[in-house]
Design a protein around this motif. Structure first.
Motif, PDB file in Angstrom:
ATOM      1  N   ARG A 113      37.934  24.446  36.430  1.00  0.00           N
ATOM      2  CA  ARG A 113      37.615  23.391  37.402  1.00  0.00           C
ATOM      3  C   ARG A 113      38.710  22.318  37.421  1.00  0.00           C
ATOM      4  O   ARG A 113      39.114  21.848  38.483  1.00  0.00           O
ATOM      5  N   LYS A 114      39.172  21.911  36.244  1.00  0.00           N
ATOM      6  CA  LYS A 114      40.231  20.896  36.164  1.00  0.00           C
ATOM      7  C   LYS A 114      41.449  21.312  36.988  1.00  0.00           C
ATOM      8  O   LYS A 114      41.958  20.536  37.798  1.00  0.00           O
ATOM      9  N   TYR A 115      41.908  22.544  36.784  1.00  0.00           N
ATOM     10  CA  TYR A 115      43.114  22.975  37.477  1.00  0.00           C
ATOM     11  C   TYR A 115      42.860  23.366  38.926  1.00  0.00           C
ATOM     12  O   TYR A 115      43.753  23.232  39.766  1.00  0.00           O
ATOM     13  N   ALA A 116      41.679  23.794  39.255  1.00  0.00           N
ATOM     14  CA  ALA A 116      41.351  24.022  40.672  1.00  0.00           C
ATOM     15  C   ALA A 116      41.479  22.694  41.421  1.00  0.00           C
ATOM     16  O   ALA A 116      42.059  22.633  42.509  1.00  0.00           O
ATOM     17  N   ASP A 117      40.962  21.631  40.829  1.00  0.00           N
ATOM     18  CA  ASP A 117      41.061  20.311  41.447  1.00  0.00           C
ATOM     19  C   ASP A 117      42.509  19.823  41.476  1.00  0.00           C
ATOM     20  O   ASP A 117      43.002  19.350  42.499  1.00  0.00           O
ATOM     21  N   THR A 118      43.210  19.945  40.352  1.00  0.00           N
ATOM     22  CA  THR A 118      44.600  19.486  40.255  1.00  0.00           C
ATOM     23  C   THR A 118      45.493  20.198  41.265  1.00  0.00           C
ATOM     24  O   THR A 118      46.340  19.571  41.911  1.00  0.00           O
ATOM     25  N   TRP A 119      45.313  21.498  41.392  1.00  0.00           N
ATOM     26  CA  TRP A 119      46.170  22.291  42.262  1.00  0.00           C
ATOM     27  C   TRP A 119      45.647  22.411  43.691  1.00  0.00           C
ATOM     28  O   TRP A 119      46.286  23.042  44.538  1.00  0.00           O
ATOM     29  N   GLY A 120      44.472  21.856  43.973  1.00  0.00           N
ATOM     30  CA  GLY A 120      43.930  21.905  45.325  1.00  0.00           C
ATOM     31  C   GLY A 120      43.446  23.276  45.750  1.00  0.00           C
ATOM     32  O   GLY A 120      43.475  23.624  46.927  1.00  0.00           O
ATOM     33  N   ILE A 121      42.981  24.068  44.798  1.00  0.00           N
ATOM     34  CA  ILE A 121      42.498  25.412  45.112  1.00  0.00           C
ATOM     35  C   ILE A 121      41.016  25.334  45.446  1.00  0.00           C
ATOM     36  O   ILE A 121      40.212  24.806  44.678  1.00  0.00           O
ATOM     37  N   THR A 122      40.664  25.863  46.598  1.00  0.00           N
ATOM     38  CA  THR A 122      39.275  25.867  47.040  1.00  0.00           C
ATOM     39  C   THR A 122      38.879  27.271  47.476  1.00  0.00           C
ATOM     40  O   THR A 122      39.724  28.161  47.596  1.00  0.00           O
ATOM     41  N   ALA A 123      37.611  27.431  47.768  1.00  0.00           N
ATOM     42  CA  ALA A 123      37.131  28.715  48.276  1.00  0.00           C
ATOM     43  C   ALA A 123      37.719  29.011  49.656  1.00  0.00           C
ATOM     44  O   ALA A 123      37.787  30.165  50.073  1.00  0.00           O
ATOM     45  N   GLN A 124      38.165  27.992  50.362  1.00  0.00           N
ATOM     46  CA  GLN A 124      38.734  28.184  51.695  1.00  0.00           C
ATOM     47  C   GLN A 124      40.199  28.635  51.649  1.00  0.00           C
ATOM     48  O   GLN A 124      40.700  29.195  52.618  1.00  0.00           O
ATOM     49  N   ASN A 125      40.889  28.397  50.540  1.00  0.00           N
ATOM     50  CA  ASN A 125      42.313  28.746  50.519  1.00  0.00           C
ATOM     51  C   ASN A 125      42.704  29.631  49.340  1.00  0.00           C
ATOM     52  O   ASN A 125      43.872  29.873  49.122  1.00  0.00           O
ATOM     53  N   GLY A 126      41.735  30.106  48.565  1.00  0.00           N
ATOM     54  CA  GLY A 126      42.097  30.844  47.370  1.00  0.00           C
ATOM     55  C   GLY A 126      41.278  32.083  47.100  1.00  0.00           C
ATOM     56  O   GLY A 126      40.204  32.280  47.652  1.00  0.00           O
ATOM     57  N   VAL A 127      41.834  32.892  46.233  1.00  0.00           N
ATOM     58  CA  VAL A 127      41.168  34.061  45.683  1.00  0.00           C
ATOM     59  C   VAL A 127      41.249  33.912  44.168  1.00  0.00           C
ATOM     60  O   VAL A 127      42.305  33.568  43.636  1.00  0.00           O
ATOM     61  N   GLY A 128      40.133  34.141  43.479  1.00  0.00           N
ATOM     62  CA  GLY A 128      40.126  34.051  42.026  1.00  0.00           C
ATOM     63  C   GLY A 128      40.222  35.434  41.404  1.00  0.00           C
ATOM     64  O   GLY A 128      39.523  36.354  41.824  1.00  0.00           O
ATOM     65  N   TYR A 129      41.115  35.590  40.445  1.00  0.00           N
ATOM     66  CA  TYR A 129      41.282  36.861  39.747  1.00  0.00           C
ATOM     67  C   TYR A 129      41.215  36.586  38.256  1.00  0.00           C
ATOM     68  O   TYR A 129      42.017  35.821  37.724  1.00  0.00           O
ATOM     69  N   LEU A 130      40.211  37.173  37.589  1.00  0.00           N
ATOM     70  CA  LEU A 130      39.988  36.946  36.162  1.00  0.00           C
ATOM     71  C   LEU A 130      40.203  38.241  35.402  1.00  0.00           C
ATOM     72  O   LEU A 130      39.720  39.295  35.819  1.00  0.00           O
ATOM     73  N   CYS A 131      40.893  38.151  34.270  1.00  0.00           N
ATOM     74  CA  CYS A 131      41.241  39.353  33.532  1.00  0.00           C
ATOM     75  C   CYS A 131      41.189  39.075  32.033  1.00  0.00           C
ATOM     76  O   CYS A 131      41.750  38.089  31.564  1.00  0.00           O
ATOM     77  N   GLY A 132      40.495  39.944  31.288  1.00  0.00           N
ATOM     78  CA  GLY A 132      40.482  39.813  29.843  1.00  0.00           C
ATOM     79  C   GLY A 132      39.092  39.889  29.241  1.00  0.00           C
ATOM     80  O   GLY A 132      38.316  40.781  29.551  1.00  0.00           O
ATOM     81  N   ILE A 143      31.813  29.414  37.227  1.00  0.00           N
ATOM     82  CA  ILE A 143      32.479  28.157  37.603  1.00  0.00           C
ATOM     83  C   ILE A 143      33.038  28.258  39.015  1.00  0.00           C
ATOM     84  O   ILE A 143      32.853  27.352  39.841  1.00  0.00           O
ATOM     85  N   LEU A 144      33.720  29.349  39.315  1.00  0.00           N
ATOM     86  CA  LEU A 144      34.292  29.515  40.656  1.00  0.00           C
ATOM     87  C   LEU A 144      33.199  29.621  41.719  1.00  0.00           C
ATOM     88  O   LEU A 144      33.351  29.062  42.815  1.00  0.00           O
ATOM     89  N   LYS A 145      32.100  30.277  41.420  1.00  0.00           N
ATOM     90  CA  LYS A 145      30.990  30.350  42.382  1.00  0.00           C
ATOM     91  C   LYS A 145      30.402  28.964  42.642  1.00  0.00           C
ATOM     92  O   LYS A 145      30.056  28.630  43.773  1.00  0.00           O
ATOM     93  N   ARG A 146      30.300  28.148  41.599  1.00  0.00           N
ATOM     94  CA  ARG A 146      29.748  26.792  41.775  1.00  0.00           C
ATOM     95  C   ARG A 146      30.637  25.912  42.641  1.00  0.00           C
ATOM     96  O   ARG A 146      30.156  24.943  43.227  1.00  0.00           O
ATOM     97  N   ILE A 147      31.930  26.224  42.721  1.00  0.00           N
ATOM     98  CA  ILE A 147      32.794  25.431  43.599  1.00  0.00           C
ATOM     99  C   ILE A 147      33.041  26.138  44.935  1.00  0.00           C
ATOM    100  O   ILE A 147      33.938  25.765  45.677  1.00  0.00           O
ATOM    101  N   GLY A 148      32.212  27.139  45.220  1.00  0.00           N
ATOM    102  CA  GLY A 148      32.206  27.733  46.551  1.00  0.00           C
ATOM    103  C   GLY A 148      32.800  29.110  46.715  1.00  0.00           C
ATOM    104  O   GLY A 148      32.751  29.685  47.799  1.00  0.00           O
TER     105      GLY A 148
END
Length: 173
Positions: A113-132, A143-148
């Motif tokens: 969430r901290k870096y999504a806010d810092t970098w301006g990443i939103t559900a309207q302009n981003g794709v989240g990819y999680l690995c590990g 967390i990503l679902k809660r921010i849209g």
């Protein structure tokens, strides 16, 4: 995405390159960085050959318990210094065991969430990819679902499935 040799192939790279408006938000734990290293190498090579203009942004959060667990930190930091399209943040979750570490501190999923806010990443302009690590992926998706972010804008690569006993302990504990 599937890595082959030093360069990326598979579904994520063509999807990323095809959509000029996408910001790729990538989160990984220790060995989960492998697909991203391949991805960044490919984009860097294309960047140097004028095949990739940097119209996309790639943000990578890389978590480990201690800094010596990072396998590609120097390489990724080098690329991030040289190109405008990559932001890379390694983070250590056990700084008391790694007193020389001076970078970001915290579990990688807790920093989403901290870096999504810092970098301006939103559900309207981003794709989240999680690995590990599977727990990081579940926490990160939450967390990503809660921010849209909706399911169609989330990708995951789980490196192993926890045993039934471990999964039961996680649910009850």
């Amino acid at each position: 995405m599937i890595g082959a040799g030093n360069y990326a192939q598979g579904v994520l790279l063509p999807e990323f390159k095809a959509n000029k408006d996408v910001t790729l938000r990538t989160v990984c734990t220790v060995t989960g960085v492998a697909p991203y290293v391949s991805f960044v190498r490919t984009l860097y090579k294309d960047w140097n050959e004028d095949k990739f203009k940097g119209e996309h942004k790639l943000f990578l959060l890389n978590g480990a318990s201690r800094s010596w667990e990072f396998g590609y930190v120097e390489e990724l930091q080098k690329y991030a210094r040289e190109v405008p399209w990559l932001k890379y943040v390694p983070t250590v979750s056990r700084p008391w065991e790694d007193t020389k570490w001076t970078g970001e501190i915290g579990r990688v999923d807790e920093l989403i969430r901290k870096y999504a806010d810092t970098w301006g990443i939103t559900a309207q302009n981003g794709v989240g990819y999680l690995c590990g690590h599977p727990e990081m992926i579940e926490h990160g998706k939450g967390i990503l679902k809660r921010i849209g972010f909706t399911k169609e804008f989330l990708r995951e690569e789980i490196y192993w499935i926890p045993s039934k006993e471990k999964a039961a302990q996680q649910v009850s504990g």
